[in-house]
Design an enzyme around this catalytic site. Sequence first.
Site, PDB file in Angstrom:
ATOM      1  N   ASP A 223     103.891  31.762  31.264  1.00 20.40           N
ATOM      2  CA  ASP A 223     102.513  32.400  31.924  1.00 20.40           C
ATOM      3  C   ASP A 223     102.693  33.652  32.522  1.00 20.40           C
ATOM      4  O   ASP A 223     103.793  33.994  32.866  1.00 20.40           O
ATOM      5  CB  ASP A 223     102.181  31.320  32.905  1.00 20.40           C
ATOM      6  CG  ASP A 223     103.280  31.058  33.965  1.00 20.40           C
ATOM      7  OD1 ASP A 223     104.456  30.850  33.717  1.00 20.40           O
ATOM      8  OD2 ASP A 223     102.952  30.881  35.315  1.00 20.40           O
ATOM      9  N   GLU A 224     101.697  34.318  32.549  1.00 16.32           N
ATOM     10  CA  GLU A 224     101.481  35.429  33.541  1.00 16.32           C
ATOM     11  C   GLU A 224     102.399  36.373  33.226  1.00 16.32           C
ATOM     12  O   GLU A 224     102.632  37.286  34.518  1.00 16.32           O
ATOM     13  CB  GLU A 224     101.441  35.187  34.952  1.00 16.32           C
ATOM     14  CG  GLU A 224     100.346  34.144  35.252  1.00 16.32           C
ATOM     15  CD  GLU A 224     100.397  33.663  36.639  1.00 16.32           C
ATOM     16  OE1 GLU A 224      99.217  33.497  37.273  1.00 16.32           O
ATOM     17  OE2 GLU A 224     101.316  33.146  37.169  1.00 16.32           O
TER      18      GLU A 224
ATOM     19  N   TRP B 105      96.553  25.166  31.481  1.00 16.74           N
ATOM     20  CA  TRP B 105      96.130  25.267  33.093  1.00 16.74           C
ATOM     21  C   TRP B 105      95.017  26.289  33.399  1.00 16.74           C
ATOM     22  O   TRP B 105      94.339  26.291  34.308  1.00 16.74           O
ATOM     23  CB  TRP B 105      97.441  25.941  33.708  1.00 16.74           C
ATOM     24  CG  TRP B 105      97.734  27.510  33.697  1.00 16.74           C
ATOM     25  CD1 TRP B 105      98.338  28.094  32.599  1.00 16.74           C
ATOM     26  CD2 TRP B 105      97.584  28.455  34.499  1.00 16.74           C
ATOM     27  NE1 TRP B 105      98.754  29.292  32.697  1.00 16.74           N
ATOM     28  CE2 TRP B 105      98.234  29.835  34.119  1.00 16.74           C
ATOM     29  CE3 TRP B 105      97.037  28.634  35.937  1.00 16.74           C
ATOM     30  CZ2 TRP B 105      98.015  30.912  34.597  1.00 16.74           C
ATOM     31  CZ3 TRP B 105      96.949  29.916  36.204  1.00 16.74           C
ATOM     32  CH2 TRP B 105      97.574  31.020  35.782  1.00 16.74           C
TER      33      TRP B 105
ATOM     34  N   ASP C 130     111.823  31.083  39.345  1.00 17.33           N
ATOM     35  CA  ASP C 130     110.522  31.878  39.425  1.00 17.33           C
ATOM     36  C   ASP C 130     111.174  33.165  39.966  1.00 17.33           C
ATOM     37  O   ASP C 130     112.297  33.350  40.257  1.00 17.33           O
ATOM     38  CB  ASP C 130     109.614  31.327  40.209  1.00 17.33           C
ATOM     39  CG  ASP C 130     108.200  31.604  39.468  1.00 17.33           C
ATOM     40  OD1 ASP C 130     108.067  32.605  39.602  1.00 17.33           O
ATOM     41  OD2 ASP C 130     107.403  30.625  39.037  1.00 17.33           O
TER      42      ASP C 130
ATOM     43  N   ARG D   1     109.287  28.987  44.948  1.00 17.89           N
ATOM     44  CA  ARG D   1     108.882  29.781  46.228  1.00 17.89           C
ATOM     45  C   ARG D   1     109.288  29.016  47.263  1.00 17.89           C
ATOM     46  O   ARG D   1     109.492  29.921  48.414  1.00 17.89           O
ATOM     47  CB  ARG D   1     107.233  29.351  45.983  1.00 17.89           C
ATOM     48  CG  ARG D   1     106.695  30.349  45.123  1.00 17.89           C
ATOM     49  CD  ARG D   1     107.189  30.416  43.629  1.00 17.89           C
ATOM     50  NE  ARG D   1     106.433  31.460  42.657  1.00 17.89           N
ATOM     51  CZ  ARG D   1     105.424  30.719  41.987  1.00 17.89           C
ATOM     52  NH1 ARG D   1     105.110  29.550  41.872  1.00 17.89           N
ATOM     53  NH2 ARG D   1     105.028  31.951  41.072  1.00 17.89           N
TER      54      ARG D   1
ATOM     55  N   ASP E 228      98.114  23.070  45.155  1.00 14.08           N
ATOM     56  CA  ASP E 228      98.051  23.886  46.073  1.00 14.08           C
ATOM     57  C   ASP E 228      96.908  24.716  46.654  1.00 14.08           C
ATOM     58  O   ASP E 228      96.965  25.236  47.486  1.00 14.08           O
ATOM     59  CB  ASP E 228      99.058  25.276  45.346  1.00 14.08           C
ATOM     60  CG  ASP E 228      98.168  26.108  44.315  1.00 14.08           C
ATOM     61  OD1 ASP E 228      97.677  25.172  43.351  1.00 14.08           O
ATOM     62  OD2 ASP E 228      98.613  26.844  43.723  1.00 14.08           O
TER      63      ASP E 228
ATOM     64  N   HIS F 102     107.904  35.934  35.447  1.00 15.40           N
ATOM     65  CA  HIS F 102     108.595  35.051  36.379  1.00 15.40           C
ATOM     66  C   HIS F 102     109.881  34.946  36.688  1.00 15.40           C
ATOM     67  O   HIS F 102     110.430  34.114  37.196  1.00 15.40           O
ATOM     68  CB  HIS F 102     107.776  33.713  36.349  1.00 15.40           C
ATOM     69  CG  HIS F 102     106.377  33.368  36.544  1.00 15.40           C
ATOM     70  ND1 HIS F 102     105.779  33.608  37.904  1.00 15.40           N
ATOM     71  CD2 HIS F 102     105.249  33.623  36.083  1.00 15.40           C
ATOM     72  CE1 HIS F 102     104.606  33.829  38.071  1.00 15.40           C
ATOM     73  NE2 HIS F 102     104.103  33.543  36.879  1.00 15.40           N
TER      74      HIS F 102
ATOM     75  N   TYR G 263      95.357  21.585  40.414  1.00 17.35           N
ATOM     76  CA  TYR G 263      96.103  22.398  41.089  1.00 17.35           C
ATOM     77  C   TYR G 263      96.388  22.003  42.745  1.00 17.35           C
ATOM     78  O   TYR G 263      95.367  22.162  43.456  1.00 17.35           O
ATOM     79  CB  TYR G 263      95.584  23.811  41.083  1.00 17.35           C
ATOM     80  CG  TYR G 263      96.393  24.491  39.845  1.00 17.35           C
ATOM     81  CD1 TYR G 263      96.547  23.671  38.891  1.00 17.35           C
ATOM     82  CD2 TYR G 263      96.975  25.864  40.066  1.00 17.35           C
ATOM     83  CE1 TYR G 263      97.453  24.389  37.557  1.00 17.35           C
ATOM     84  CE2 TYR G 263      97.602  26.326  39.019  1.00 17.35           C
ATOM     85  CZ  TYR G 263      97.826  25.612  37.888  1.00 17.35           C
ATOM     86  OH  TYR G 263      98.606  26.086  36.927  1.00 17.35           O
TER      87      TYR G 263
ATOM     88  N   TRP H  36     102.258  24.066  43.377  1.00 19.06           N
ATOM     89  CA  TRP H  36     102.894  25.239  43.466  1.00 19.06           C
ATOM     90  C   TRP H  36     103.077  25.483  45.232  1.00 19.06           C
ATOM     91  O   TRP H  36     102.358  25.092  45.802  1.00 19.06           O
ATOM     92  CB  TRP H  36     102.061  26.441  42.991  1.00 19.06           C
ATOM     93  CG  TRP H  36     101.801  26.012  41.781  1.00 19.06           C
ATOM     94  CD1 TRP H  36     100.554  25.653  41.293  1.00 19.06           C
ATOM     95  CD2 TRP H  36     102.457  26.440  40.474  1.00 19.06           C
ATOM     96  NE1 TRP H  36     100.702  25.814  39.544  1.00 19.06           N
ATOM     97  CE2 TRP H  36     101.951  25.855  39.270  1.00 19.06           C
ATOM     98  CE3 TRP H  36     103.967  26.751  40.324  1.00 19.06           C
ATOM     99  CZ2 TRP H  36     102.208  26.034  37.909  1.00 19.06           C
ATOM    100  CZ3 TRP H  36     104.346  26.671  38.992  1.00 19.06           C
ATOM    101  CH2 TRP H  36     103.698  26.399  38.037  1.00 19.06           C
ATOM    102  N   THR H  37     104.071  26.081  45.386  1.00 14.34           N
ATOM    103  CA  THR H  37     104.730  26.137  46.889  1.00 14.34           C
ATOM    104  C   THR H  37     104.643  27.327  47.662  1.00 14.34           C
ATOM    105  O   THR H  37     105.189  27.513  48.575  1.00 14.34           O
ATOM    106  CB  THR H  37     105.893  25.243  47.059  1.00 14.34           C
ATOM    107  OG1 THR H  37     106.745  25.963  46.225  1.00 14.34           O
ATOM    108  CG2 THR H  37     105.837  23.620  46.559  1.00 14.34           C
ATOM    109  N   GLU H  38     103.842  28.215  46.941  1.00 11.93           N
ATOM    110  CA  GLU H  38     103.609  29.603  47.722  1.00 11.93           C
ATOM    111  C   GLU H  38     103.363  29.446  49.191  1.00 11.93           C
ATOM    112  O   GLU H  38     104.073  29.929  50.068  1.00 11.93           O
ATOM    113  CB  GLU H  38     102.754  30.577  47.131  1.00 11.93           C
ATOM    114  CG  GLU H  38     103.223  31.194  45.819  1.00 11.93           C
ATOM    115  CD  GLU H  38     102.584  30.515  44.673  1.00 11.93           C
ATOM    116  OE1 GLU H  38     102.385  29.011  44.768  1.00 11.93           O
ATOM    117  OE2 GLU H  38     102.574  30.940  43.364  1.00 11.93           O
TER     118      GLU H  38
HETATM  119  C1  ACM Z   1     100.460  28.938  36.274  1.00  9.52           C
HETATM  120  O1  ACM Z   1      99.932  28.546  37.400  1.00  9.52           O
HETATM  121  N1  ACM Z   1     100.628  30.419  36.295  1.00  9.52           N
HETATM  122  C2  ACM Z   1     101.040  28.169  35.196  1.00  9.52           C
END
Ligand code: ACM
Length: 625
Positions: free
Chosen positions: A339-340, A406, A199, A170, A433, A273, A431, A477-479
């Site tokens: 994920d996702e 997670w 990602d 990110r 972030d 991702h 988390y 996470w670095t968004e």
């Molecule tokens: C995640 O936070 N999508 C692993």
Amino acid sequence: MIRFLFAFPLSLAAAAAPHLVPQPASLQMRTGTFQLRDGASIVAAPDRPEARRVASYLADALQPATGFHLKIVGASTPQARAPSIVLSLSAAPPVPAQPEGYRLQAGPRGVSIEASSAAGLFYGAQTLLQLLPPEIDGATVRNVPWIVPAVDIVDYPRFAWRGLLLDVSRHFFSKGFVKQYIDRMARYKFNVFHWHLTDDQGWRIQIRSEPRLTEVGAWRVPRLGRWWQIEPPREAEPDTYGGFYTQDDIREVVAYAQQRFVTVVPEIEMPGHAMAALAAYPELSCTGGPFRVNPGSKFYRQIDNAYCPGNEKTFEFLDRVLGEVAALFPSPYVHIGGDEAFKGFWQDCDKCRRRMADEHLKSADELQSYLVRRAEKILAAKGKKLIGWDEILDGGLADTATVMSWRGMTGGIAAAKMNHQVIMTPTQFSYLDLYQGDPALEPDTYSELRVSTCYRFEPVPDGVDPRLILGGQGNLWTESVPTPRHAEYMTWPRGFALAETLWSQPRSRTWDEFVPRMEAQFTRLEQAGVNYSRAVYDPAMAPVRTAAGKLAVRLSAELGGSSIYYTFDGTNPDRFSPKFAADPVLVPDGAYVVKAVIYREGAPSGRMLSLAVTELQDRLAKQKK
Ligand code: ACM
Ligand code: ZN
């Protein structure tokens, strides 16, 4: 009795226990001190290169602040007879069945660290660094008596997996910063660096067979703004923001981490991702693209970001990528994400439909599971084991997969019940972030995680075989983390809390006695020039609707011994203002702002929190949603 106490010689009085994080399994104070002086040596057997490597790490760590160039000598040399630091590898572990355990004894004649593995010696060395004054963390020579209290410490970790994740997609973080981050982790006995390398917003690892991954995938348009509300790339706008690690860079980071007994676990995201990879190789998607590397603009469900599992070319590509990754990282594990993934584009893809028919797959989840199982085989052929986020349970778990849980602990519990290994990294405890204090005072992100909550993290749920829980991990996470300073701010002090939950025995730790030990680390980070959050010292506010429908406010402080003072008249509160007790206070009619401050031990602590009454009402409305 009182007279006896006063008559007790000061030098024999028990010294205060040193402020260590993580707290050792057992710590006994002894009488006296050891003073490290120039000319002392580090003793390590010449025929034990692993011990010598730890000795040389320790000499390097001690050098900048002390200015001493400690010699590394063998036990039979004359220097070894002077007060010194002795590192010994013994066949019999000081703590049975604990390969990372160590015993550290410090007294007037020196320091002895004994372990059955080099890792144990290294952790003993970390404890020794924390027994020295905080100035030891400084980068330049300080004129300080380098005194270590006399102690006898026996210590070993609770979990084998003590991780931190850094997302470098990110926002890109330089190789130099990554090394600093790993160095700081190792000081708190973390031993896994989970490197989130790919990602939608950037592909960060050079893959020689797929050069466009970094020529194209490592770069996006530069943007400021609130994540997911950022303007998408314009047609001819150049992609100038980003970066990547060459394979030499990766080898350098891996070797640096190895010296610190940190395993670097790479994450290569699939099937979702993957927009940065698809920007480079759009033919690997179901739709064919074209794609741009995403700068943080909204795209989910509208633009494809998953590989096409119907296309054999996807697996040929993954084989080549994972082959190079496997060769670069000595870690036994490779993380494949999972994920996702948005699977909507698979449904309209001829190749995916054909794959589902050929393989008798009944759902998109089973198609994902098919891809993960093939990744598992690809990795196994390269001598690696697969880890994935808990979505890899959907559609059937690959036989040998380790699950990183997670979305809470549920996925981890389900995987453990199926006899799979698990790493716990639940959003609500780990988390990094999330904001760590009142959102009115903290840089904007999407939810809250306070350090005291991190500290309550218990990775082994009831009813689960603890042997299957490898450990846990904090995820940065670095968004919303665009700079190294902010990455540090988000990591510490929550990283201290996680380090302790993952290393220390539950019986040897409580939040109240963790607090002064955490505060001692603040001083060390200041010496080291590492940023950290002081949100623990700040007040927080929560709106409450009374039974009579009136707006009230509850004020809170994270630390014991805090008194909170508030005003409703717009003036800045101090300790002469009304003091908050346990119950919410009514916001009086006409008030447009609530302000609060904390005092601890009679002195102001942290920042003043000022919230417009309209903001409180907004918070109340959000709570209802
Ligand atoms: C995640 O936070 N999508 C692993
Ligand atoms: Zn497809």
